[in-house]
Scaffold this motif. Sequence first.
Motif, short mmCIF file in Angstrom:
data_model
loop_
_atom_site.label_atom_id
_atom_site.label_comp_id
_atom_site.label_asym_id
_atom_site.label_seq_id
_atom_site.Cartn_x
_atom_site.Cartn_y
_atom_site.Cartn_z
N GLN A 40 0.83 -1.20 0.00
CA GLN A 40 0.00 0.00 0.00
C GLN A 40 0.86 1.26 0.00
O GLN A 40 0.57 2.23 -0.70
CB GLN A 40 -0.94 -0.01 1.21
CG GLN A 40 -2.03 -1.06 1.12
CD GLN A 40 -2.84 -1.18 2.39
OE1 GLN A 40 -2.36 -0.87 3.48
NE2 GLN A 40 -4.08 -1.63 2.26
N TYR A 43 2.42 1.63 -3.46
CA TYR A 43 1.42 2.08 -4.42
C TYR A 43 1.19 3.59 -4.28
O TYR A 43 1.18 4.33 -5.27
CB TYR A 43 0.11 1.33 -4.21
CG TYR A 43 -1.03 1.87 -5.05
CD1 TYR A 43 -1.17 1.48 -6.38
CD2 TYR A 43 -1.94 2.77 -4.52
CE1 TYR A 43 -2.20 1.99 -7.16
CE2 TYR A 43 -2.97 3.28 -5.30
CZ TYR A 43 -3.10 2.89 -6.61
OH TYR A 43 -4.12 3.40 -7.38
N SER A 44 1.00 4.04 -3.04
CA SER A 44 0.75 5.47 -2.81
C SER A 44 1.94 6.31 -3.25
O SER A 44 1.78 7.37 -3.87
CB SER A 44 0.46 5.72 -1.32
OG SER A 44 -0.73 5.06 -0.93
N GLN A 47 2.01 6.49 -7.12
CA GLN A 47 0.99 7.39 -7.65
C GLN A 47 1.40 8.85 -7.45
O GLN A 47 1.26 9.68 -8.36
CB GLN A 47 -0.35 7.12 -6.95
CG GLN A 47 -1.01 5.83 -7.34
CD GLN A 47 -1.68 5.91 -8.70
OE1 GLN A 47 -1.03 5.88 -9.73
NE2 GLN A 47 -2.98 6.03 -8.71
N LYS A 48 1.89 9.15 -6.26
CA LYS A 48 2.31 10.52 -5.96
C LYS A 48 3.49 10.94 -6.84
O LYS A 48 3.52 12.04 -7.39
CB LYS A 48 2.70 10.63 -4.49
CG LYS A 48 3.15 12.02 -4.06
CD LYS A 48 3.66 12.02 -2.64
CE LYS A 48 4.96 11.26 -2.53
NZ LYS A 48 5.56 11.33 -1.18
N ASP A 99 -6.68 5.12 -1.50
CA ASP A 99 -6.85 6.42 -2.15
C ASP A 99 -5.55 7.19 -1.99
O ASP A 99 -5.13 7.51 -0.88
CB ASP A 99 -8.00 7.19 -1.49
CG ASP A 99 -8.27 8.52 -2.18
OD1 ASP A 99 -7.60 8.80 -3.19
OD2 ASP A 99 -9.13 9.28 -1.70
N SER A 100 -4.91 7.47 -3.10
CA SER A 100 -3.59 8.10 -3.04
C SER A 100 -3.63 9.53 -3.56
O SER A 100 -2.63 10.05 -4.05
CB SER A 100 -2.58 7.29 -3.85
OG SER A 100 -3.00 7.18 -5.19
N SER A 102 -3.28 13.30 -3.87
CA SER A 102 -2.36 14.20 -3.20
C SER A 102 -2.61 15.63 -3.64
O SER A 102 -3.32 15.89 -4.61
CB SER A 102 -0.91 13.81 -3.50
OG SER A 102 -0.68 13.80 -4.90
#
Length: 370
Positions: A40, A43-44, A47-48, A99-100, A102
Amino acid sequence: MKRITLLISMAITVFLCPLLVVAAGRYSAARCPETVSVLQLMYSDAQKDAKTYLTYANQASREGHEAIAQLFAALARSQEVLAENNQLLMAAFDQEAPDSSSGEVALHGTKHDMDLMINVGLAGVDKRYSLFMEMIRREGNAEAIASVEQERKIKEDHLEWIKTGRGSLGLLGGRLGDQYWVCNGCGAIVSNMPRAACAICSGRPTDFTAITGCWKVIWATENNPQLSKSEKAYVRRYCRAMFAKNPQDLPSRPAMGVFDSAAYRKWGIGPQRAFCSEEMIYVASLEEMVGSWDQYRQINLDTLTDPEKEYLQKMHQAFGQGPIDLSSKRGTGTLSAGLEKVLDEVEVLSGSKLLLDIDLIYIKRATTEP
């Protein structure tokens, strides 16, 4: 004797249970909580970082550093691949991606932004991934361990790429290529057209995607407040699929009046200007892209016709209940020509190779499937 038999049975359970879980196609999140947490986090982060690099690409382009912009676009695509891989592995644990979302990316100028990535953003890669490995090794999931180790190599390469890019902006300068390819299997970046297997994941040369001006379309739509999260994701998938085609098969001239259309007002990429070729292709494809999306989103499974209900029943009888995976059946003669033709389109619309009932109905309506 019974005690010995019980101990043997317990030992078999301990050692074979993980294998049985894998054979069933999923892992136990309850048995690997730290592994899931690491996935997790990765993944975050991916994405960021994808959003950050895409924003940096736009900034570099505005400053006239087109080669740096292409490098940042390649880094953004690489991060997207990392996010996709982590999402797939989380799904194997029956976990959804977090939910990533930002906030805004702070910009200080290309040189300063690259210095920040070198000295702060990527400076602790080795330490961070060593900690990740320590966490997941205790739980022993081999696939997760391999995934983290692979991502570590990719991130180390990212640091070297940014150092090279930063060096090209120094007093002594330095040559930086303006063309990159990204492996869709692992996210590895190369600056020469791939002719051999990927050095990190052994993917085929054809598994690499060339980085083009497509990133400019994605950046513009990512920053379009009128588009929802799912619509932005659709644009990304659509562009990746579209620019993977033969350029001769792509439209290059927008239709008359497209810039005044409702589709462009919502899905467009800003005021009409001197667009690059990829931006022009996107605009020329806009009506078709939006039309497919609207047709897909308007499907209501509660108002199906009798032939459509019969089609669903036939497909489930042939391929089983639940999500259907037809990707392995392509080119085998099992599927009709019409069905194979529209599968790519459905995958772009849904974002998955697994077909739900809504996907099957789209196929039914888009083809002449009996």
